[in-house]
Design a protein around this motif. Sequence first.
Motif, PDB file in Angstrom:
ATOM      1  N   ASP A   1       0.841  -1.051   0.015  1.00  9.75           N
ATOM      2  CA  ASP A   1       0.133  -0.037  -0.028  1.00  9.75           C
ATOM      3  C   ASP A   1       0.955   1.166   0.039  1.00  9.75           C
ATOM      4  N   ARG A   2       2.024   1.201   0.869  1.00 13.02           N
ATOM      5  CA  ARG A   2       2.902   2.418   0.880  1.00 13.02           C
ATOM      6  C   ARG A   2       3.406   2.591  -0.460  1.00 13.02           C
ATOM      7  N   LEU A   3       3.940   1.669  -1.262  1.00 14.78           N
ATOM      8  CA  LEU A   3       4.545   2.042  -2.681  1.00 14.78           C
ATOM      9  C   LEU A   3       3.267   2.453  -3.647  1.00 14.78           C
ATOM     10  N   LEU A   4       2.057   2.164  -3.484  1.00 14.39           N
ATOM     11  CA  LEU A   4       1.041   2.511  -4.379  1.00 14.39           C
ATOM     12  C   LEU A   4       0.117   3.745  -3.946  1.00 14.39           C
ATOM     13  N   THR A   5       0.682   4.508  -2.983  1.00 14.24           N
ATOM     14  CA  THR A   5       0.132   5.649  -2.404  1.00 14.24           C
ATOM     15  C   THR A   5       1.059   6.937  -2.762  1.00 14.24           C
ATOM     16  N   VAL A   6       0.305   7.910  -3.415  1.00 15.55           N
ATOM     17  CA  VAL A   6       1.015   9.215  -3.704  1.00 15.55           C
ATOM     18  C   VAL A   6       0.281  10.402  -2.986  1.00 15.55           C
ATOM     19  N   VAL A   7       1.199  11.067  -2.364  1.00  9.53           N
ATOM     20  CA  VAL A   7       0.564  12.367  -1.856  1.00  9.53           C
ATOM     21  C   VAL A   7       1.246  13.700  -2.338  1.00  9.53           C
ATOM     22  N   VAL A   8       0.060  14.564  -2.779  1.00  9.01           N
ATOM     23  CA  VAL A   8       0.695  15.908  -3.234  1.00  9.01           C
ATOM     24  C   VAL A   8       0.007  16.916  -2.401  1.00  9.01           C
ATOM     25  N   VAL A   9       1.047  17.932  -2.046  1.00  5.93           N
ATOM     26  CA  VAL A   9       0.683  19.007  -0.768  1.00  5.93           C
ATOM     27  C   VAL A   9       0.707  20.204  -1.827  1.00  5.93           C
ATOM     28  N   GLY A  10      -0.659  20.727  -1.752  1.00  6.04           N
ATOM     29  CA  GLY A  10      -0.746  22.130  -2.435  1.00  6.04           C
ATOM     30  C   GLY A  10      -1.823  22.060  -3.515  1.00  6.04           C
ATOM     31  N   GLY A  11      -2.669  22.865  -3.429  1.00  5.18           N
ATOM     32  CA  GLY A  11      -4.152  22.803  -4.424  1.00  5.18           C
ATOM     33  C   GLY A  11      -3.936  23.894  -5.241  1.00  5.18           C
ATOM     34  N   GLY A  12      -2.873  24.671  -5.570  1.00  7.95           N
ATOM     35  CA  GLY A  12      -2.879  25.643  -6.737  1.00  7.95           C
ATOM     36  C   GLY A  12      -3.010  24.488  -7.937  1.00  7.95           C
ATOM     37  N   PHE A  13      -2.501  25.801  -9.241  1.00  8.20           N
ATOM     38  CA  PHE A  13      -2.585  25.177 -10.510  1.00  8.20           C
ATOM     39  C   PHE A  13      -1.440  24.077 -10.530  1.00  8.20           C
ATOM     40  N   ALA A  14      -0.381  24.411  -9.961  1.00  6.95           N
ATOM     41  CA  ALA A  14       0.728  23.441 -10.189  1.00  6.95           C
ATOM     42  C   ALA A  14       0.399  21.791  -9.409  1.00  6.95           C
ATOM     43  N   GLY A  15      -0.072  22.137  -8.197  1.00  3.76           N
ATOM     44  CA  GLY A  15      -0.512  20.870  -7.470  1.00  3.76           C
ATOM     45  C   GLY A  15      -1.796  20.065  -8.107  1.00  3.76           C
ATOM     46  N   ILE A  16      -2.665  20.855  -8.787  1.00  4.44           N
ATOM     47  CA  ILE A  16      -3.646  20.137  -9.076  1.00  4.44           C
ATOM     48  C   ILE A  16      -3.233  19.438 -10.531  1.00  4.44           C
ATOM     49  N   GLU A  17      -2.822  20.020 -11.393  1.00  3.38           N
ATOM     50  CA  GLU A  17      -2.100  19.621 -12.599  1.00  3.38           C
ATOM     51  C   GLU A  17      -1.436  18.378 -12.336  1.00  3.38           C
ATOM     52  N   VAL A  18      -0.523  18.276 -11.530  1.00  8.45           N
ATOM     53  CA  VAL A  18       0.365  17.233 -11.275  1.00  8.45           C
ATOM     54  C   VAL A  18      -0.386  16.112 -10.567  1.00  8.45           C
ATOM     55  N   PHE A  19      -1.128  16.387  -9.797  1.00 11.45           N
ATOM     56  CA  PHE A  19      -2.137  15.401  -9.037  1.00 11.45           C
ATOM     57  C   PHE A  19      -3.044  14.737 -10.048  1.00 11.45           C
ATOM     58  N   ALA A  20      -3.738  15.307 -10.927  1.00  7.19           N
ATOM     59  CA  ALA A  20      -4.354  14.968 -11.803  1.00  7.19           C
ATOM     60  C   ALA A  20      -3.817  14.070 -13.040  1.00  7.19           C
ATOM     61  N   GLU A  21      -2.598  14.429 -13.326  1.00  4.19           N
ATOM     62  CA  GLU A  21      -1.558  13.859 -14.504  1.00  4.19           C
ATOM     63  C   GLU A  21      -1.141  12.517 -13.883  1.00  4.19           C
ATOM     64  N   LEU A  22      -1.010  12.565 -12.367  1.00  2.62           N
ATOM     65  CA  LEU A  22      -0.257  11.269 -11.786  1.00  2.62           C
ATOM     66  C   LEU A  22      -1.570  10.377 -11.467  1.00  2.62           C
ATOM     67  N   ARG A  23      -2.553  10.824 -11.177  1.00  2.85           N
ATOM     68  CA  ARG A  23      -3.803   9.954 -11.182  1.00  2.85           C
ATOM     69  C   ARG A  23      -4.103   9.103 -12.401  1.00  2.85           C
ATOM     70  N   ALA A  24      -4.328  10.082 -13.521  1.00  2.00           N
ATOM     71  CA  ALA A  24      -4.196   9.366 -14.828  1.00  2.00           C
ATOM     72  C   ALA A  24      -3.017   8.355 -15.216  1.00  2.00           C
ATOM     73  N   LEU A  25      -1.892   8.586 -14.952  1.00  2.38           N
ATOM     74  CA  LEU A  25      -0.859   7.885 -15.020  1.00  2.38           C
ATOM     75  C   LEU A  25      -1.198   6.577 -14.272  1.00  2.38           C
ATOM     76  N   GLY A  26      -1.589   6.604 -13.053  1.00  4.91           N
ATOM     77  CA  GLY A  26      -1.580   5.487 -12.002  1.00  4.91           C
ATOM     78  C   GLY A  26      -2.569   4.481 -12.570  1.00  4.91           C
ATOM     79  N   SER A  27      -3.807   5.075 -13.037  1.00  2.00           N
ATOM     80  CA  SER A  27      -4.970   4.200 -13.717  1.00  2.00           C
ATOM     81  C   SER A  27      -4.322   3.650 -15.211  1.00  2.00           C
ATOM     82  N   ALA A  28      -3.839   4.399 -15.879  1.00  2.00           N
ATOM     83  CA  ALA A  28      -3.188   3.926 -17.232  1.00  2.00           C
ATOM     84  C   ALA A  28      -2.419   2.576 -17.014  1.00  2.00           C
TER      85      ALA A  28
END
Length: 489
Positions: free
Chosen positions: A164-191
């Motif tokens: 579970d630790r290896l498959l968990t990603v935490v992004v800190v910060g909800g500005g533009f940079a944070g939201i973009e990388v968070f959404a992109e990583l979530r999409a990558l993780g699903s793909a």
Amino acid sequence: MNSAQTTAPRILIVGGGYAGFYTAWKLEKHLRKGEAEVTMVDPLPYMTYQPFLPEVAAGEIEARHAVVGHRRHLKRTKVVTAKVTAIDHANKTATITRADGVSWQHEYDQIVVTAGAVSRTFPIPGIADNAIGLKTIEEAVAIRDRILTNYDRAATMPAGPDRDRLLTVVVVGGGFAGIEVFAELRALGSALLKNYPELTFEDTHFHLIEAMGRIMPEVSLKTSEWVLKSLAKRGANVHLDTQVTSAVDGNVELSTGETISTDLIVWTAGVMANPTVVRGSDLMVEGRGRIQTRPDLRVGSEDEIIEGAWAAGDVSAVPDLSGGGVGGMCVPNAQHAVRQAKLLAKNLVAVLRGEEPKQYFHKNLGAVAGLGLYNGVFQSGNIALKGFIAWCAHRGYHGLAMPSWERKWRVIGDWWLDFWLGRDNVSLEAIQFPRAAFEEFASRPKPKVEEAPAPEAAAPAPAITDTVKVQKPAEKPAKPSTAKATAAK
């Protein structure tokens, strides 16, 4: 060096990011031959196009295609790969320091401070030791490789806390940079899951931590709420009104009492002006630690001009004459940095020719963000676009904004290949230790065996004198042979 070169004004550009690169690029266009000597100093040999960092982290753009080489694109600018560690504007000298620590003094007539910004962190236990920012191309590549490597490792492990630790990603910060990388990583993780039959969607966990009660303050509340719903549909967890209190050993403790164990913490909670340059200069600094800059991009206040000093980009505090800035100043983003640099180059040339500089005025064109493949958001005034159309607007805007057609075609080529071939999902994390394989099997000389010391010589025997009589034992008679004994009988 001829006399024309010797007497030409010397322009020093501190920093080769957005503002620094564009200033040098445009100066080459506006300056006449021999009109000035331009030197640009930056510790990196390239400019990073930061809006592409989330896509680099998600494997959609090749890392080298998101940077612009200084020496390739600046033909008449002297490029120095080093740091400016001190500015003595009173004497118009700057201290330049190489990576090996060697320093020298550089004299100038005009200085342009465009040293950019760095990640701003807080003294939270564990953050400095375990988190990674998203300001450089190296950080984006490291994030991508870490996720891919963790999926490879998790696929060989049984279900449990370690996996579970290896498959968990935490992004800190909800500005533009944070939201973009968070959404992109979530999409990558699903793909990635289609290549890992050992893992399921429920095994992956993506968390965004935001201290405020909303995300993306650059867009309307309604638009930000749509983004939250879009992320929730994709299995992403967003924690609003929540702060990180500790991250020791990768255990992210939240102000809500929850603890998230992770192997990847991405910090995007703010930036600050480059402290090395700001603190090491005698230029005017405002309350938030930025170079105080006038609307015409000269360093100074409303009542005072610091002659021969200019600033632009994230390191500067430029008044926002459009009225849309935070605290009356332009927000630190690429949109302002590029436009300020273009005007700064024109203004600097105007001053050299005895003309008056113009004031910087730019009304924000809007904000656009990518939220993973085929999904995005765009806001300009009251106009908001969402989904696929906004994603197209995002790629169209940044594709055109990337400097030089050589770079544009490389990025467009990546997008085109991704459309037909998909992401290139191979981790190169081992590149961080490039000599490991060689060292593992390299032959080494055998250790030398130290020779044992020679034994000490025995003490010499005492000399035989007349007073010492040595007696030899009497010789025993030889035993007759059997044949002779038989004959005697």
